[in-house]
Every structure is written in structure tokens, then in C-alpha cells.
Motif scaffolding. Structure first.
Motif, short mmCIF file in Angstrom:
data_model
loop_
_atom_site.label_atom_id
_atom_site.label_comp_id
_atom_site.label_asym_id
_atom_site.label_seq_id
_atom_site.Cartn_x
_atom_site.Cartn_y
_atom_site.Cartn_z
N PHE A 5 0.83 -1.20 0.00
CA PHE A 5 0.00 0.00 0.00
C PHE A 5 0.87 1.25 0.00
CE2 PHE A 5 -2.06 3.47 2.25
CZ PHE A 5 -3.24 3.60 1.55
N LYS A 6 1.93 1.23 0.77
CA LYS A 6 2.82 2.40 0.86
C LYS A 6 3.50 2.67 -0.48
CE LYS A 6 3.67 1.49 5.73
NZ LYS A 6 4.63 1.00 6.73
N ASP A 7 3.92 1.61 -1.15
CA ASP A 7 4.56 1.77 -2.45
C ASP A 7 3.61 2.40 -3.46
OD1 ASP A 7 6.89 0.68 -1.48
OD2 ASP A 7 6.45 -1.35 -2.20
N TYR A 8 2.37 1.93 -3.49
CA TYR A 8 1.39 2.47 -4.44
C TYR A 8 0.98 3.89 -4.05
CZ TYR A 8 0.94 -2.10 -6.63
OH TYR A 8 1.21 -3.26 -7.32
N ALA A 9 0.85 4.16 -2.76
CA ALA A 9 0.48 5.51 -2.31
C ALA A 9 1.58 6.51 -2.64
CB ALA A 9 0.21 5.49 -0.81
N ALA A 10 2.83 6.11 -2.50
CA ALA A 10 3.94 7.01 -2.84
C ALA A 10 3.92 7.34 -4.32
CB ALA A 10 5.28 6.35 -2.45
N GLY A 15 2.77 11.17 -9.24
CA GLY A 15 1.90 11.56 -10.34
C GLY A 15 1.40 12.98 -10.21
N ILE A 16 0.99 13.38 -9.03
CA ILE A 16 0.51 14.74 -8.81
C ILE A 16 1.61 15.75 -9.11
CG2 ILE A 16 -0.30 16.37 -7.05
CD1 ILE A 16 -1.75 14.00 -5.73
N ALA A 17 2.82 15.47 -8.65
CA ALA A 17 3.94 16.37 -8.91
C ALA A 17 4.23 16.46 -10.40
CB ALA A 17 5.19 15.87 -8.16
N VAL A 203 12.65 1.17 -1.03
CA VAL A 203 11.27 0.98 -1.47
C VAL A 203 11.14 -0.36 -2.17
CG1 VAL A 203 9.44 1.83 -2.96
CG2 VAL A 203 10.84 3.44 -1.68
N GLY A 204 10.18 -1.17 -1.74
CA GLY A 204 9.90 -2.43 -2.40
C GLY A 204 10.81 -3.58 -2.01
N THR A 205 11.71 -3.39 -1.06
CA THR A 205 12.62 -4.47 -0.69
C THR A 205 12.04 -5.35 0.41
OG1 THR A 205 13.75 -3.09 0.94
CG2 THR A 205 14.64 -3.09 -1.28
N VAL A 304 11.51 13.00 -6.61
CA VAL A 304 11.63 13.59 -5.28
C VAL A 304 10.34 13.37 -4.49
CG1 VAL A 304 11.86 15.76 -4.00
CG2 VAL A 304 13.36 15.30 -5.95
N ALA A 305 9.19 13.58 -5.14
CA ALA A 305 7.90 13.35 -4.46
C ALA A 305 7.75 11.89 -4.06
CB ALA A 305 6.75 13.78 -5.37
N TRP A 306 8.15 10.99 -4.94
CA TRP A 306 8.07 9.55 -4.65
C TRP A 306 8.92 9.18 -3.44
CZ3 TRP A 306 11.63 5.52 -7.16
CH2 TRP A 306 11.25 4.23 -6.81
N GLU A 307 10.17 9.65 -3.45
CA GLU A 307 11.07 9.30 -2.36
C GLU A 307 10.62 9.90 -1.03
OE1 GLU A 307 15.01 10.35 -3.57
OE2 GLU A 307 15.20 8.63 -4.92
N LEU A 308 10.16 11.18 -1.07
CA LEU A 308 9.72 11.81 0.17
C LEU A 308 8.45 11.16 0.71
CD1 LEU A 308 10.31 15.60 -0.63
CD2 LEU A 308 11.63 14.13 0.92
N ALA A 309 7.51 10.84 -0.20
CA ALA A 309 6.27 10.20 0.22
C ALA A 309 6.54 8.82 0.79
CB ALA A 309 5.29 10.11 -0.95
N ALA A 310 7.43 8.08 0.12
CA ALA A 310 7.77 6.74 0.61
C ALA A 310 8.42 6.82 1.99
CB ALA A 310 8.72 6.05 -0.38
N ARG A 311 9.31 7.78 2.17
CA ARG A 311 9.97 7.94 3.46
C ARG A 311 8.94 8.25 4.55
NH1 ARG A 311 14.24 12.60 3.78
NH2 ARG A 311 12.34 13.85 3.65
N ALA A 312 8.03 9.18 4.25
CA ALA A 312 7.02 9.56 5.25
C ALA A 312 6.12 8.38 5.60
CB ALA A 312 6.19 10.72 4.72
N LEU A 313 5.74 7.60 4.59
CA LEU A 313 4.86 6.46 4.83
C LEU A 313 5.57 5.36 5.60
CD1 LEU A 313 3.11 6.34 1.35
CD2 LEU A 313 1.99 6.79 3.54
N TYR A 314 6.82 5.11 5.28
CA TYR A 314 7.56 4.06 5.98
C TYR A 314 7.93 4.47 7.40
CZ TYR A 314 8.01 0.61 2.29
OH TYR A 314 7.73 -0.36 1.37
N GLU A 315 8.05 5.79 7.63
CA GLU A 315 8.31 6.24 9.01
C GLU A 315 7.11 6.00 9.89
OE1 GLU A 315 9.46 10.27 8.54
OE2 GLU A 315 11.58 9.81 8.63
N ASN A 316 5.91 6.07 9.27
CA ASN A 316 4.69 5.81 10.04
C ASN A 316 4.43 4.31 10.04
OD1 ASN A 316 2.20 5.79 11.22
ND2 ASN A 316 1.11 6.75 9.51
N ARG A 317 4.86 3.65 11.04
CA ARG A 317 4.75 2.17 11.08
C ARG A 317 3.42 1.69 11.63
NH1 ARG A 317 8.04 0.14 7.71
NH2 ARG A 317 8.02 -1.82 8.82
N ALA A 318 2.48 2.63 11.74
CA ALA A 318 1.18 2.23 12.30
C ALA A 318 0.45 1.30 11.36
CB ALA A 318 0.34 3.47 12.55
#
Length: 318
Positions: A5-10, A15-17, A203-205, A304-318
């Protein structure tokens, strides 16, 4: 929240960027590629005409369908790429080999063509209708939903997949070139500049993303390396993508806009021969300059948007 889910959300963030930065250049490119484009006029003249007639908002003609389409496309593209690469290279030791990068990129590219083809058809027809109205006709479409409705009534469901062959080749071949270039440059710059950019390597590993969790301990150098690496690797990869696949994009545009301008329908090979007969090989590179100008900032923003979004999502381990 699962890794998939995080990979697809990132990918949605990428795409928006891409649309925010790149859509105006895409509008210019489509106007230069269309069948009735005036070959004497270059991108600056086309841009001037659009802005003079409709203001800056004219450069975002068809952007609403692009936001939906590119967000979905980027979600599938980056998500599939990350997941497939992770399955082919499950170890968290070292960077993924080409034997994982290339098939992951090819499959991801082929998958997104099914989403891109109908959304780009709507976008291209909306971008082209201003020229048709200036030629004496009336506007055919009042917006993306009207375009979808009329396309379905006139051409059926198959009409939305005009140009699918060219789109699939463009996306499969192009994304192999894109992700290979991106990964090579990212690896090289990280080695030369030092540090480790926080983002795509994990991402994806399906491994514990240590780098995502280390944001609080980043130095200014780490942040500079991360940003510079993302911008350069994404921008150069975008240029390589379009420099290689632009002929397929030109063919796709012609196939998708023929019906809108009342021209006879042509298939993949007949479109190729038609363009070559009308304009020579150079006709297959119509819109090259705005495409390459667009490629660097749009793809740099996407990465840049992909990497930042992925980082933010992976930091949130909830």
C-alpha cells in the motif's frame, strides 16, 4: 499499513507532482504533434498563442483528466516497479541487479499503458479542440466528462484504446530506460557525494527501512545529497525516456486525435508510414524540444515526491 500500500500511495504523490510541473509542456507538445499542426511554428509561437487566447490556464487544458490518470498511472507504475523489484531482489544487501530492475520496469510500464491510453486520449482531444474551433468549427467537448461521453457514443469502448499499441511500446521500453538510468545515476551519485539518500533504495525491498527511520539524525550534507541525487537522477532519466520513445508518442497522439479532426483511422504501421511520408523521419520527433524541456523538471519532481512520500509512509509504522 502494508508495504505494498505504501509503495502504491507514494506513486500517487509522484503523479501529482508530474502534472503540476509538466502539463503545460505536454499541451504544447500535443499541439505540435497533431495532424493539422503548422510546421512553420515552433514551441514559443504555440505557447504565445495559447496564453494570449486563454491565459495561463490554457496550458492546463485537459489537466483534470491528467490528474486522475497520471495519479493512477504513477501509483501503478511505481508500486508495481517497487513490488516486482523487491520480489526479484528480496535481499536487503546492496542495490538491486539489472536482472531485477529491467523486468520490473518492463512489466510496470506495460501495466500502466492500460490506464494511460484512455486518459491520454481524453487529454489529447481536449488539448486539440481549440485549434479545431479556430478552423471554423465549434467546440466539440465541454470538458473531460463530455469528451468521455461523446467518445463512447461515437466509437464505443474500443475508442478509448486507440493508440494502445504505441502506448504499450512507449511505456515498456521507456520505463526500462527510465528506471535503469535512475538506478545507475542514484548509485553513482551516492558513491561520489557520500552519504545515503533516504528513499528509493529501500522501497519495495520488504526489509526494515532503516534509512527512513534515520531522518532525525540526518546532517545538512545528507539532506543535500538526498535532494540533489533525486533531482538529477529523476531529471536525466526523464530525458532519456523521451529521447528514446518520442516517435511512439507522436504515433500515439496522431492515432488518438484522428477521429477528433475527422481524419480516417490508421493503425500502428500505417500511422508510421503516413507520418514519414508527410514529414519525413523528423516528423516522428515533432514536439521534441518542449518534451525534453518538460522531461527534466517533471521527472525530477516525480522522483523527489516519490522518495519523500515513501519515506514519510515508511516512518509511520502504524
Amino acid at each position: 499499513m502494508g508495504d505494498a500500500f505504501k509503495d502504491y500511495a507514494a506513486g500517487i504523490a509522484a503523479g501529482i507532482a508530474t502534472v503540476l510541473i509538466g502539463h503545460p509542456f505536454d499541451t504544447i507538445k500535443v499541439n505540435l504533434q497533431a495532424k493539422d499542426a503548422n510546421k512553420r511554428h515552433g514551441p514559443l509561437h504555440v505557447t504565445s498563442n495559447i496564453v494570449r487566447r486563454d491565459g495561463v490556464r490554457g496550458l492546463y487544458r485537459g489537466a483534470s483528466s491528467s490528474f486522475l490518470g497520471v495519479a493512477a498511472e504513477s501509483s501503478v507504475l511505481f508500486g508495481c516497479y517497487s513490488q516486482i523489484k523487491g520480489m526479484l531482489h528480496p535481499s536487503k544487501e546492496g542495490d538491486a541487479p539489472y536482472s531485477a530492475i529491467i523486468p520490473a520496469a518492463a512489466v510496470a510500464g506495460a501495466s500502466v499503458s492500460l490506464i494511460l491510453c484512455p486518459t491520454e486520449l481524453v487529454k489529447c482531444r481536449l488539448q486539440m479542440q481549440d485549434r479545431e474551433s479556430r478552423a471554423g468549427g465549434q467546440r466539440k467537448y465541454n470538458g473531460p466528462f463530455d469528451c468521455v461521453s461523446k467518445t463512447f457514443k461515437q466509437e464505443g469502448l474500443r475508442g478509448f484504446y486507440r493508440g494502445l499499441s504505441a502506448t504499450a511500446i512507449r511505456e515498456s521500453l521507456g520505463n526500462v530506460c527510465f528506471f535503469t538510468t535512475y538506478e545507475v545515476i542514484r548509485k553513482y551519485m551516492t558513491k561520489v557525494l557520500g552519504g545515503r539518500p533516504v528513499g528509493a533504495p529501500r522501497v519495495g525491498t520488504h526489509s526494515e527501512p532503516d534509512s527512513y527511520l534515520a531522518m532525525a539524525g540526518q546532517t545538512i550534507k545528507d539532506i543535500a545529497v538526498e535532494g540533489t541525487t533525486g533531482i538529477v537522477s529523476g531529471g536525466v532519466a526523464g530525458i532519456v525516456f523521451w529521447a528514446i520513445v518520442l516517435p511512439f508518442d507522436v504515433m500515439k497522439t496522431r492515432m488518438q486525435t484522428e477521429q477528433a479532426v475527422g481524419a480516417a483511422k490508421h493503425g500502428f504501421f500505417s500511422t508510421f508510414h503516413m507520418i514519414r511520408k508527410e514529414s519525413g523521419i523528423s516528423g516522428l520527433y515533432a514536439g521534441l524540444s518542449p518534451t525534453l524541456v518538460r522531461a527534466f523538471p517533471a521527472n525530477a519532481a516525480a522522483i523527489v515526491a516519490w522518495e519523500l512520500a515513501a519515506r514519510a509512509l515508511y516512518e509511520n509504522r502504524a
